[in-house]
Design an enzyme around this catalytic site. Structure first.
Site, PDB file in Angstrom:
ATOM      1  N   ALA A  70       0.770  -1.240   0.000  1.00  8.03           N
ATOM      2  CA  ALA A  70       0.000   0.000   0.000  1.00  8.03           C
ATOM      3  C   ALA A  70       0.803   1.292   0.000  1.00  8.03           C
ATOM      4  O   ALA A  70       0.275   2.337  -0.387  1.00  8.03           O
ATOM      5  CB  ALA A  70      -0.951   0.007   1.209  1.00  8.03           C
ATOM      6  N   PRO A 127       3.002   4.468  -0.959  1.00  2.41           N
ATOM      7  CA  PRO A 127       2.861   5.452   0.120  1.00  2.41           C
ATOM      8  C   PRO A 127       1.424   5.794   0.509  1.00  2.41           C
ATOM      9  O   PRO A 127       1.211   6.581   1.420  1.00  2.41           O
ATOM     10  CB  PRO A 127       3.555   6.689  -0.456  1.00  2.41           C
ATOM     11  CG  PRO A 127       3.329   6.573  -1.931  1.00  2.41           C
ATOM     12  CD  PRO A 127       3.382   5.101  -2.246  1.00  2.41           C
ATOM     13  N   GLY A 128       0.420   5.237  -0.183  1.00  2.00           N
ATOM     14  CA  GLY A 128      -0.948   5.439   0.270  1.00  2.00           C
ATOM     15  C   GLY A 128      -1.941   5.905  -0.770  1.00  2.00           C
ATOM     16  O   GLY A 128      -3.103   6.150  -0.443  1.00  2.00           O
ATOM     17  N   GLY A 129      -1.536   6.028  -2.039  1.00  2.00           N
ATOM     18  CA  GLY A 129      -2.457   6.533  -3.058  1.00  2.00           C
ATOM     19  C   GLY A 129      -3.708   5.682  -3.192  1.00  2.00           C
ATOM     20  O   GLY A 129      -4.826   6.191  -3.163  1.00  2.00           O
ATOM     21  N   LYS A 130      -3.529   4.377  -3.344  1.00  2.00           N
ATOM     22  CA  LYS A 130      -4.691   3.521  -3.536  1.00  2.00           C
ATOM     23  C   LYS A 130      -5.486   3.365  -2.245  1.00  2.00           C
ATOM     24  O   LYS A 130      -6.713   3.255  -2.267  1.00  2.00           O
ATOM     25  CB  LYS A 130      -4.261   2.166  -4.106  1.00  2.00           C
ATOM     26  CG  LYS A 130      -3.782   2.277  -5.558  1.00  2.00           C
ATOM     27  CD  LYS A 130      -3.414   0.940  -6.146  1.00  2.00           C
ATOM     28  CE  LYS A 130      -3.035   1.101  -7.624  1.00  2.00           C
ATOM     29  NZ  LYS A 130      -1.848   1.966  -7.800  1.00  2.00           N
ATOM     30  N   GLU A 134       2.004  -2.603   4.394  1.00  2.00           N
ATOM     31  CA  GLU A 134       3.268  -2.375   3.710  1.00  2.00           C
ATOM     32  C   GLU A 134       4.344  -3.185   4.415  1.00  2.00           C
ATOM     33  O   GLU A 134       4.518  -3.081   5.637  1.00  2.00           O
ATOM     34  CB  GLU A 134       3.630  -0.893   3.715  1.00  2.00           C
ATOM     35  CG  GLU A 134       5.011  -0.564   3.192  1.00  2.00           C
ATOM     36  CD  GLU A 134       5.275  -1.106   1.788  1.00  2.00           C
ATOM     37  OE1 GLU A 134       6.350  -1.691   1.576  1.00  2.00           O
ATOM     38  OE2 GLU A 134       4.391  -0.935   0.913  1.00  2.00           O
ATOM     39  N   ASP A 184       4.469  -9.373   6.260  1.00  2.00           N
ATOM     40  CA  ASP A 184       4.729 -10.080   5.020  1.00  2.00           C
ATOM     41  C   ASP A 184       3.442 -10.695   4.503  1.00  2.00           C
ATOM     42  O   ASP A 184       2.586 -11.124   5.302  1.00  2.00           O
ATOM     43  CB  ASP A 184       5.765 -11.182   5.274  1.00  2.00           C
ATOM     44  CG  ASP A 184       6.243 -11.818   3.988  1.00  2.00           C
ATOM     45  OD1 ASP A 184       5.604 -12.815   3.569  1.00  2.00           O
ATOM     46  OD2 ASP A 184       7.223 -11.348   3.405  1.00  2.00           O
ATOM     47  N   ASP A 186      -1.325  -4.101  -5.727  1.00  2.00           N
ATOM     48  CA  ASP A 186      -0.521  -3.327  -6.674  1.00  2.00           C
ATOM     49  C   ASP A 186       0.918  -3.791  -6.459  1.00  2.00           C
ATOM     50  O   ASP A 186       1.681  -3.192  -5.717  1.00  2.00           O
ATOM     51  CB  ASP A 186      -0.674  -1.832  -6.401  1.00  2.00           C
ATOM     52  CG  ASP A 186      -0.003  -0.977  -7.463  1.00  2.00           C
ATOM     53  OD1 ASP A 186      -0.141  -1.288  -8.648  1.00  2.00           O
ATOM     54  OD2 ASP A 186       0.667   0.004  -7.087  1.00  2.00           O
ATOM     55  N   CYS A 223       2.688  -1.172 -12.694  1.00  2.00           N
ATOM     56  CA  CYS A 223       2.981   0.011 -13.521  1.00  2.00           C
ATOM     57  C   CYS A 223       4.060  -0.366 -14.530  1.00  2.00           C
ATOM     58  O   CYS A 223       5.056   0.346 -14.676  1.00  2.00           O
ATOM     59  CB  CYS A 223       3.374   1.204 -12.673  1.00  2.00           C
ATOM     60  SG  CYS A 223       4.854   0.950 -11.668  1.00  2.00           S
TER      61      CYS A 223
END
Length: 459
Positions: free
Chosen positions: A106, A108-111, A129, A156, A173, A226
């Site tokens: 996750a 840095p937190g966008g989604k 994370e 994990d 992601d 990405c």
């Protein structure tokens, strides 16, 4: 832009005649985009252009001076790449009832912040994370977004996979070779290699294997990267479908968005290519876990007799709106609260995972003194009527965000003041009459001591 030779050869094979146009697009200026926090009430940017696949997303004509914009620090908006906001379409298409959702990779937190706006009321988000320092950045960004129905963990995937059939939805992601970031990140170009692509593809399979048990039968996995190559995208999706028992779900989209389909095989996936859509490279697929005959899993927590009980000062509880809707606990003097409908979930997950933050930290009890926590100021659930308010200028806001001393009206009442900028809370000070103690967290402060000559702020 100089691209790795093997990347050029591989991508030219995938795109055919469109490759030259694709490569040319990588020399174009990187789009700047933000997403508004739909609970903090900022009006759309005056010079912004709507991102078609995200209701709260906007392209900006220029990059703002984000570090020096107090509205950014207040959680009024998030700086996010436009293509990745496409997650909204998968959620709106397939999620209509409250869910327990995991955002697996996750930071840095966008989604995660996007999911907190998108998931139906009554949903719970676990934002994870695996890298410790990145999990702290994640917790900061989620705290500033202001929601209480979220837990941030640092575990994990294999550990989380032990939560048998707990989640209705997993957003993965996954870490990738980052080809979609070539335009904006020179380091990603330097690090790229065929060997790294294969390593990433293998790691992605392992991550999905590790987490699969935590997804309920009939639940959804949203897989994204990405990157452009098929080894980390279509081939992995085929692998999940064939080896883990998943059905790839279609995602109908308007033709005018120019979102592409699969570059290998005839499967319903979504691809963003920078010569077609205004954004960076992005791949997304939705998979549904095959139903089975397993019964419901019982989530056992410690008996209430085994839990240490401490009294919660009623004054602190009253700092939240609708405090009766929250469960409060206290640990090392810090009072935290989370929605009472998730009480058993929070207790269960606290026992099973390495928790960084949960719900909202409300305050600290030190003897007879009750100190509001910085997280409370940024929370949607703050009762602002519980505190004196002091609206400050941009110059004062920057000093406050550097954790420097600021001046408020000497005639103002003594006590804890909620500091606001353009009516958005930033944090607290303790006003002593002749001075005020800045309570902004040191780890969040603006570290640079200079002010830029030219400012571009959100407006």
């Amino acid at each position: 832009m100089e691209l790795p030779a093997d990347f050029v050869l591989r991508t030219r094979t995938l795109l055919g005649d469109a490759y030259e146009q694709f490569e040319k697009s990588l020399d174009a200026e990187t789009p700047v985009s933000i997403r508004l926090n739909n609970r903090k009430g900022l009006a759309p940017p005056s010079s912004g252009e709507t991102i078609p696949w995200c209701n709260a997303g906007y392209y900006l004509p220029n990059r703002l001076t984000f570090t020096f914009d107090p509205l950014f620090h207040a959680g009024g908006y998030y700086v996010q790449e436009a293509s990745s906001m496409f997650l909204e379409q998968a959620i709106k298409t397939y999620i209509s009832q409250p869910v327990k959702c995991l955002d697996l990779c996750a930071a840095p937190g966008g989604k995660s912040t996007h999911l907190l706006d998108l998931l139906p009321e009554g949903s719970l988000l676990v934002s994870n994370e695996v890298i410790r320092n990145r999990s702290l950045v994640l917790a900061e960004n989620i705290t500033k977004w202001g929601r209480s129905n979220v837990i941030v963990s640092n575990d994990d995937p294999q550990k989380i996979g032990q939560l048998t059939h707990y989640f209705d939805l997993i957003v993965a992601d996954v870490p990738c070779s980052g080809e979609g970031m070539f335009r904006k990140d020179e380091y990603s170009r330097q690090e790229w290699s065929m060997a790294n692509v294969e390593l990433c593809a293998s790691r992605q399979k392992r991550i999905i294997h590790d987490i699969w048990n935590a997804l309920k039968p009939g639940g959804l996995l949203i897989y994204s990267t990405c990157t452009y190559n098929t080894a980390e995208n279509e081939e992995n999706i085929q692998y999940i479908a064939e080896n883990l028992g998943a059905e790839i779900q279609p995602l109908p989209l308007p033709d005018e968005w120019k979102v592409c389909g699969a570059l290998k095989g005839n499967i319903p996936v979504s691809r963003f290519l920078p010569h077609k859509t205004r954004g960076e490279g992005f791949f997304l697929a939705v998979l549904r876990k095959t139903e089975d005959d397993s019964g419901p899993v019982i989530f056992k927590t410690k008996s209430s007799k085994d839990r240490k009980k401490e009294s919660i000062p009623s004054a602190i509880q009253n700092w939240l709106k609708n405090s009766s809707g929250f469960h409060f606990n206290i640990h090392n003097g810090i009072v935290q609260a989370y929605p009472i409908i998730f009480k058993e979930d929070f207790l269960y997950l606290t026992e099973k995972l390495k928790i960084i933050s949960a719900g909202v930290k409300v305050g600290e009890s030190k003897g007879k003194d009750l100190i509001p926590h910085p997280a409370l100021a940024l929370s949607d659930d703050l009762d602002q009527n519980s505190f004196h308010r002091s609206e400050i200028s941009w110059e004062e806001a920057i000093r406050y965000l550097r954790k420097e001393a600021i001046t408020i009206d000497s005639e103002a009442k003594k006590g804890y003041h909620l500091i606001t900028y353009k009516n958005l809370p930033l944090g607290f000070v303790k006003h002593l009459g002749n001075r005020s103690n800045n309570l902004y967290p040191s780890e969040w402060r603006i570290r640079t001591g200079y002010n830029p000559e030219h400012l571009l702020l959100f407006e």
